[in-house]
Motif scaffolding. Sequence first.
Motif, PDB file in Angstrom:
ATOM      1  N   GLU A  39     -27.180 -22.598  10.696  1.00 20.02           N
ATOM      2  CA  GLU A  39     -26.927 -23.819  11.675  1.00 20.02           C
ATOM      3  C   GLU A  39     -27.562 -24.830  11.573  1.00 20.02           C
ATOM      4  O   GLU A  39     -27.369 -25.936  12.262  1.00 20.02           O
TER       5      GLU A  39
ATOM      6  N   ASP B  33     -26.716 -27.219   7.472  1.00 17.40           N
ATOM      7  CA  ASP B  33     -25.402 -26.592   7.376  1.00 17.40           C
ATOM      8  C   ASP B  33     -24.495 -27.020   6.170  1.00 17.40           C
ATOM      9  O   ASP B  33     -23.195 -26.632   6.434  1.00 17.40           O
TER      10      ASP B  33
ATOM     11  N   ILE C 223     -19.949 -16.906   1.381  1.00 22.99           N
ATOM     12  CA  ILE C 223     -19.627 -17.886   2.256  1.00 22.99           C
ATOM     13  C   ILE C 223     -18.486 -18.535   0.908  1.00 22.99           C
ATOM     14  O   ILE C 223     -18.452 -18.180  -0.113  1.00 22.99           O
TER      15      ILE C 223
ATOM     16  N   MET D  14     -20.710 -25.472   6.981  1.00 24.45           N
ATOM     17  CA  MET D  14     -20.541 -24.421   8.018  1.00 24.45           C
ATOM     18  C   MET D  14     -19.125 -24.745   8.669  1.00 24.45           C
ATOM     19  O   MET D  14     -18.282 -24.048   9.194  1.00 24.45           O
TER      20      MET D  14
ATOM     21  N   ASP E 247     -16.481 -25.126   6.870  1.00 23.20           N
ATOM     22  CA  ASP E 247     -15.372 -24.039   6.147  1.00 23.20           C
ATOM     23  C   ASP E 247     -15.797 -22.764   6.154  1.00 23.20           C
ATOM     24  O   ASP E 247     -15.149 -21.936   5.564  1.00 23.20           O
ATOM     25  N   ASN E 248     -16.575 -22.566   6.699  1.00 25.15           N
ATOM     26  CA  ASN E 248     -17.367 -20.990   7.047  1.00 25.15           C
ATOM     27  C   ASN E 248     -17.476 -20.534   8.503  1.00 25.15           C
ATOM     28  O   ASN E 248     -17.839 -21.445   9.243  1.00 25.15           O
ATOM     29  N   ASP E 249     -17.344 -19.389   8.755  1.00 26.53           N
ATOM     30  CA  ASP E 249     -17.603 -18.978  10.163  1.00 26.53           C
ATOM     31  C   ASP E 249     -18.928 -18.572  10.422  1.00 26.53           C
ATOM     32  O   ASP E 249     -19.080 -18.667  11.693  1.00 26.53           O
ATOM     33  N   SER E 250     -19.733 -18.404   9.519  1.00 28.26           N
ATOM     34  CA  SER E 250     -21.108 -18.097   9.766  1.00 28.26           C
ATOM     35  C   SER E 250     -22.089 -18.505   8.552  1.00 28.26           C
ATOM     36  O   SER E 250     -21.659 -18.869   7.711  1.00 28.26           O
ATOM     37  N   LYS E 251     -23.337 -18.177   8.730  1.00 23.89           N
ATOM     38  CA  LYS E 251     -24.270 -18.695   7.587  1.00 23.89           C
ATOM     39  C   LYS E 251     -24.227 -17.520   6.449  1.00 23.89           C
ATOM     40  O   LYS E 251     -23.553 -16.473   6.846  1.00 23.89           O
TER      41      LYS E 251
END
Length: 226
Positions: A121, A124, A153, A208, A210-214
């Motif tokens: 977060e 990112d 990721i 971030m 393009d991705n739901d989480s780290k």
Amino acid sequence: VNGIFIGAFETPSKIPVLELGEIISDIRISPGIQENGISGSRMIYPFYNFYDTTESLHKGETTTIYPETSYKEEANFKLLTQGTFELGNMLQETENSDTIPFTQSEEVYQGLKSCALCIDETNDSFQVITIDGFSFENFPEYVFLEMNFKSSINFKIGLVKNEDLQNKAEHMQIFKSENWKKIYINLSQLIIPNISNSSFQIYFESDMLDNDSKGCLYLDNIKVVY
């Protein structure tokens, strides 16, 4: 078999050969790949040696073959030593990156080290590029990027021409994989038409959005084959 194409098969496989009676057969096994990691895009890899053998085939019986292959003598490589990450990091962050690439020894495919690229977060996004560029004296028929990766990721990969980040071309997005994978990326259409008086660098990027989480991307055994 005897010059007749039988089909494409994943290994190990039972391959049916429809011949009547006993016959001495010349068998050629051509190493294949999934081009750009796409299962529906299979091809004979131009840089691997064929496996040729002669076998006596008998109707209703199974003959077991253990094929081996290696790179052809005429295959050439770029970034071969740097891509193992054993002697240092071949990647550097760009001005557009919130994070830096780092070598580590906890997640490694082969050898002692690999490269990790992580986002969260706070940090990112990453955009990293090979420190060394590469060029070609002649026009190769094919240019492939080979690498092993493991990633939580999704990430994108492409080329930068003549060290100019404004002159970059995205090639494809690669989706996350919980396990280490080998991928063969066909860069021919990006490189060969632009090969004259040009150098190239490979870039990797993700964020971030393009991705739901780290998560992290791990890279090992990067090389360009031509």
